[in-house]
Scaffold this active site. Structure first.
Site, short mmCIF file in Angstrom:
data_model
loop_
_atom_site.label_atom_id
_atom_site.label_comp_id
_atom_site.label_asym_id
_atom_site.label_seq_id
_atom_site.Cartn_x
_atom_site.Cartn_y
_atom_site.Cartn_z
NE ARG A 72 -2.64 -4.89 -0.92
CZ ARG A 72 -3.67 -4.27 -0.42
NH1 ARG A 72 -4.84 -4.88 -0.35
NH2 ARG A 72 -3.57 -3.03 0.02
CG HIS B 79 -0.33 -0.31 2.52
ND1 HIS B 79 -1.05 -0.41 3.69
CD2 HIS B 79 0.95 -0.55 2.88
CE1 HIS B 79 -0.24 -0.71 4.69
NE2 HIS B 79 0.98 -0.79 4.22
CB ALA C 33 -4.09 8.56 7.43
N1 DAH Z 1 -3.54 1.16 3.23
C1 DAH Z 1 -4.91 0.71 3.27
C2 DAH Z 1 -5.09 -0.47 2.35
O1 DAH Z 1 -4.23 -0.75 1.57
C3 DAH Z 1 -5.82 1.82 2.89
C4 DAH Z 1 -5.95 2.83 4.00
C5 DAH Z 1 -6.95 2.70 4.96
C6 DAH Z 1 -5.07 3.88 4.08
C7 DAH Z 1 -7.08 3.61 5.96
C8 DAH Z 1 -5.20 4.81 5.11
C9 DAH Z 1 -6.22 4.65 6.06
O2 DAH Z 1 -4.37 5.84 5.24
O3 DAH Z 1 -6.33 5.57 7.04
O4 DAH Z 1 -6.09 -1.11 2.38
#
Ligand code: DAH
Length: 352
Positions: free
Chosen positions: A207, A181, A320
């Protein structure tokens, strides 16, 4: 040797003139010159033969002969110019460019639909004061997981299983992977700057995934992070609501529901009311009858994440979010299979 006489000079001149008109290239002209005016040429011979004549005749025929010579030389020069002009004209005609022909079309590419939507999304946030940064696609375990409150053995690692790169140095094995991510950039950005922080991070993620209509093994994400004094959940809602309206239309409504991501607390997923059925739900293919479409994960940055980068958690708070641009594009343009994006089929790509 030709017997010099006024007649012979005259008839020679006439013959030479007629023949000159036939010469149509440099080679023929040279042959003609050699034949009449050359060292053994006909006229030269006649002039040479004058020496055997008496004074009176020599003067008379000499003058005649010299005039003939001058005339032939002038005609040769004239004909030479004519021939070269004709050759030039022919060359121009052959090579002429028809400026009235329509030009050949240059094939012009266009931005990939993902790039278009990434720009649209980042523009929306840039308009709200966020800067755009990018980060590495091969990432340390430390940033991809640990700094995001996902320590070794944490069950959440399972949902982000990925492609590992075995990196070794004097310190031993350093776990490294294709980032799953864009969230690792949260820690990287905070490590290198002090609040206020407001960034969006577009980039590619990977992934270990069986692909289907809604899953690809590589895709884009856009991460967002805002940290400052006094940031509350209301800021998160307001910012993301505004984003949804900019991208999906002024009349959009949004819904937040609890969700779990280890690096935020509380965590939410945000949905917009379905723009296809206007939130009615019934029989709608896009929102699958629910009236709502999930578009991103978000939350208030977990205090542990702030503390791990050395931020004062008594002073600073933040929110975020993470959004998948392909998913946004699929919703916006009614694309039914995420695999279309990267199968390089121009029939698909040229529609955008
Ligand atoms: N990184 C998460 C994912 O790959 C997505 C995500 C969710 C990013 C919540 C964020 C957050 O910054 O606050 O599913």
């Amino acid at each position: 040797m030709t017997q010099p006489s006024a007649d012979s000079i005259h008839s020679l001149t006439q013959r030479a003139i007629l023949q000159l008109a036939e010469a149509s290239d440099a080679e023929a002209l040279e042959q003609w010159r050699v034949a009449y005016l050359g060292r053994r040429g006909e006229l030269t011979n006649i002039l040479r033969g004058l020496s055997g004549l008496d004074m009176e005749q020599r003067r008379e025929l000499g003058a005649l002969g010299n005039r003939a010579k001058t005339e032939l030389e002038e005609r040769l020069a004239g004909r030479t110019a004519e021939v070269s002009r004709a050759q030039q004209d022919a060359a121009f005609a052959r090579d002429r460019i028809d400026v009235t022909l329509p030009g050949r079309p240059t094939i012009q590419g266009r931005l990939h639909p993902t790039t278009q939507i990434v720009r649209e999304i980042t523009d929306a946030f840039a308009g709200m004061g966020f800067s755009i940064v990018e980060g590495p696609e091969v990432e340390w375990d430390r940033y991809n997981f640990e700094m995001l409150n996902i320590p070794e053995g944490h069950p959440a690692r399972d949902m982000w299983n990925s492609l590992w790169v075995d990196y070794r140095d004097e310190g031993g094995r350093q776990p490294m992977l294709l980032r799953t991510h864009t969230s690792p950039m949260q820690a990287r950005v905070m490590e290198s700057t002090q609040p206020p922080v407001r960034v969006v991070v577009p980039g590619k993620c990977y992934r270990y995934e069986a692909t289907d209509a809604t899953h690809e093994w590589h895709f884009y994400q856009i991460e967002g992070l805002a940290v400052d004094e006094g940031i509350t959940f209301a800021d998160l809602k307001g910012t993301l609501y505004e984003f949804a309206r900019r991208l999906f239309g002024e009349e959009r409504r949004v819904r937040f529901r609890c969700d779990y991501f280890p690096f935020v607390e509380p965590g939410v997923d945000m949905s917009i009311d379905c723009f296809s059925c206007d939130g009615n739900g019934e029989g709608c293919r896009i929102c699958r009858d629910s009236g709502w479409i999930e578009i991103m994960g978000a939350g208030m940055v977990h205090p542990k994440v702030l503390a791990d980068v050395g931020y004062d958690t008594e002073k600073y708070t933040g929110f975020a979010f993470g959004v998948g641009p392909e998913r946004v594009a699929m919703l916006k343009y009614g694309i039914d299979d995420i695999r279309h994006f990267y199968s390089n089929d121009l029939r698909f790509l040229s529609q955008f």
